[in-house]
Write a protein that holds these residues in place. Structure first.
Motif, PDB file in Angstrom:
ATOM      1  N   ASN A  12       0.831  -1.200   0.000  1.00  0.00           N
ATOM      2  CA  ASN A  12       0.000   0.000   0.000  1.00  0.00           C
ATOM      3  C   ASN A  12       0.869   1.256   0.000  1.00  0.00           C
ATOM      4  O   ASN A  12       0.955   1.978   0.984  1.00  0.00           O
ATOM      5  CB  ASN A  12      -0.942  -0.017   1.209  1.00  0.00           C
ATOM      6  CG  ASN A  12      -1.970   1.083   1.129  1.00  0.00           C
ATOM      7  OD1 ASN A  12      -2.241   1.614   0.060  1.00  0.00           O
ATOM      8  ND2 ASN A  12      -2.542   1.437   2.270  1.00  0.00           N
ATOM      9  N   THR A  14       1.927   4.716  -2.471  1.00  0.00           N
ATOM     10  CA  THR A  14       1.547   5.512  -3.632  1.00  0.00           C
ATOM     11  C   THR A  14       2.757   6.331  -4.054  1.00  0.00           C
ATOM     12  O   THR A  14       3.014   7.403  -3.512  1.00  0.00           O
ATOM     13  CB  THR A  14       0.355   6.432  -3.311  1.00  0.00           C
ATOM     14  OG1 THR A  14      -0.725   5.640  -2.836  1.00  0.00           O
ATOM     15  CG2 THR A  14      -0.097   7.186  -4.558  1.00  0.00           C
ATOM     16  N   THR A  16       5.231   8.595  -6.624  1.00  0.00           N
ATOM     17  CA  THR A  16       4.980   9.737  -7.503  1.00  0.00           C
ATOM     18  C   THR A  16       5.884   9.637  -8.717  1.00  0.00           C
ATOM     19  O   THR A  16       6.966   9.036  -8.654  1.00  0.00           O
ATOM     20  CB  THR A  16       5.230  11.078  -6.786  1.00  0.00           C
ATOM     21  OG1 THR A  16       6.584  11.098  -6.330  1.00  0.00           O
ATOM     22  CG2 THR A  16       4.286  11.260  -5.618  1.00  0.00           C
ATOM     23  N   PRO A  22       1.077  11.705  -8.158  1.00  0.00           N
ATOM     24  CA  PRO A  22       0.903  10.341  -7.637  1.00  0.00           C
ATOM     25  C   PRO A  22       0.628   9.329  -8.757  1.00  0.00           C
ATOM     26  O   PRO A  22      -0.086   9.623  -9.709  1.00  0.00           O
ATOM     27  CB  PRO A  22      -0.313  10.454  -6.712  1.00  0.00           C
ATOM     28  CG  PRO A  22      -0.391  11.898  -6.359  1.00  0.00           C
ATOM     29  CD  PRO A  22       0.126  12.649  -7.557  1.00  0.00           C
ATOM     30  N   PRO A  24      -0.935   5.670  -9.160  1.00  0.00           N
ATOM     31  CA  PRO A  24      -1.649   4.607  -8.451  1.00  0.00           C
ATOM     32  C   PRO A  24      -1.100   3.229  -8.817  1.00  0.00           C
ATOM     33  O   PRO A  24      -0.831   2.944  -9.978  1.00  0.00           O
ATOM     34  CB  PRO A  24      -3.086   4.770  -8.927  1.00  0.00           C
ATOM     35  CG  PRO A  24      -2.994   5.479 -10.228  1.00  0.00           C
ATOM     36  CD  PRO A  24      -1.743   6.308 -10.177  1.00  0.00           C
TER      37      PRO A  24
END
Length: 196
Positions: A12, A14, A16, A22, A24
């Motif tokens: 988990n 995120t 960049t 960001p 995903p």
């Protein structure tokens, strides 16, 4: 670093891209092909990424979003993002590499199976560098030259649908393999809960 198994949930995190946007790791819009490359300017990596850029429309039509991770800082990686239709992620601290169990080793370049690709990629990159169309890689790239590639196909629910850990620098999925995996997972039957 433990390797991720098919069916487990992707870490988990995120990340960049090189511009700070960001990226995903899971997307309700479709599948995410998260590919781990080596360092900014790596000739083998550049050759590989260009093959994905040329067929980007096919990948999008198949519902696949691309993202490529490098263990270089954004400032070094940013010039190589030009012309690529998908995000490049700078991970100089190797947080994503550790989370996904992506390794390094001298076999990245010493395995004889990589040598033909190294020659092809050096010829391609040398020509572009001499014409001023590409920057040469750093003489001493952050994280070294012995990173191994890895590929992950992540479902919209965040599960790892397929994973590949490379044995050498050129051991990664091709566009055709990603398209085949996407087709397989689009047509895979939905598991029904017991008693349903």
């Amino acid at each position: 670093m433990p390797r991720l198994q098919i069916g487990t949930t992707a870490p988990n995190l995120t990340p960049t891209d090189v511009t700070g946007v960001p990226v995903p790791v899971r997307s309700a819009a479709g599948l995410v092909h998260l590919q781990f490359r080596r360092f900014a300017g790596c000739p083998v990596c550049n050759l590989h990424l260009r093959s994905f850029a040329l067929r980007h429309d096919e990948l999008r039509a198949a519902g696949v979003l691309e993202a490529a991770v490098f263990h270089s800082p954004a400032a070094e990686l940013s010039p190589y993002a030009d012309g690529l239709p998908f995000p490049l992620v700078a991970d100089p601290g190797k947080d994503l590499y550790r989370a996904y169990g992506v390794e390094r080793g001298v076999r990245a370049l010493l395995d004889p199976r990589v040598w033909p690709t190294v020659v092809r990629s050096l010829v391609r990159s040398s020509g572009l560098v001499l014409r001023g169309r590409e920057r040469p890689p750093a003489a001493r790239p952050l994280g070294g030259r012995f990173g191994l590639p890895a590929d992950f196909l992540v479902g919209s629910d965040g599960r790892i649908l397929a994973a590949h850990y490379g044995a050498h620098a050129s051991d990664h999925w091709t566009v055709d393999q990603v398209l085949a995996l996407a087709a397989e997972h689009r047509t895979a039957p939905v598991a029904r809960p017991a008693g349903a």
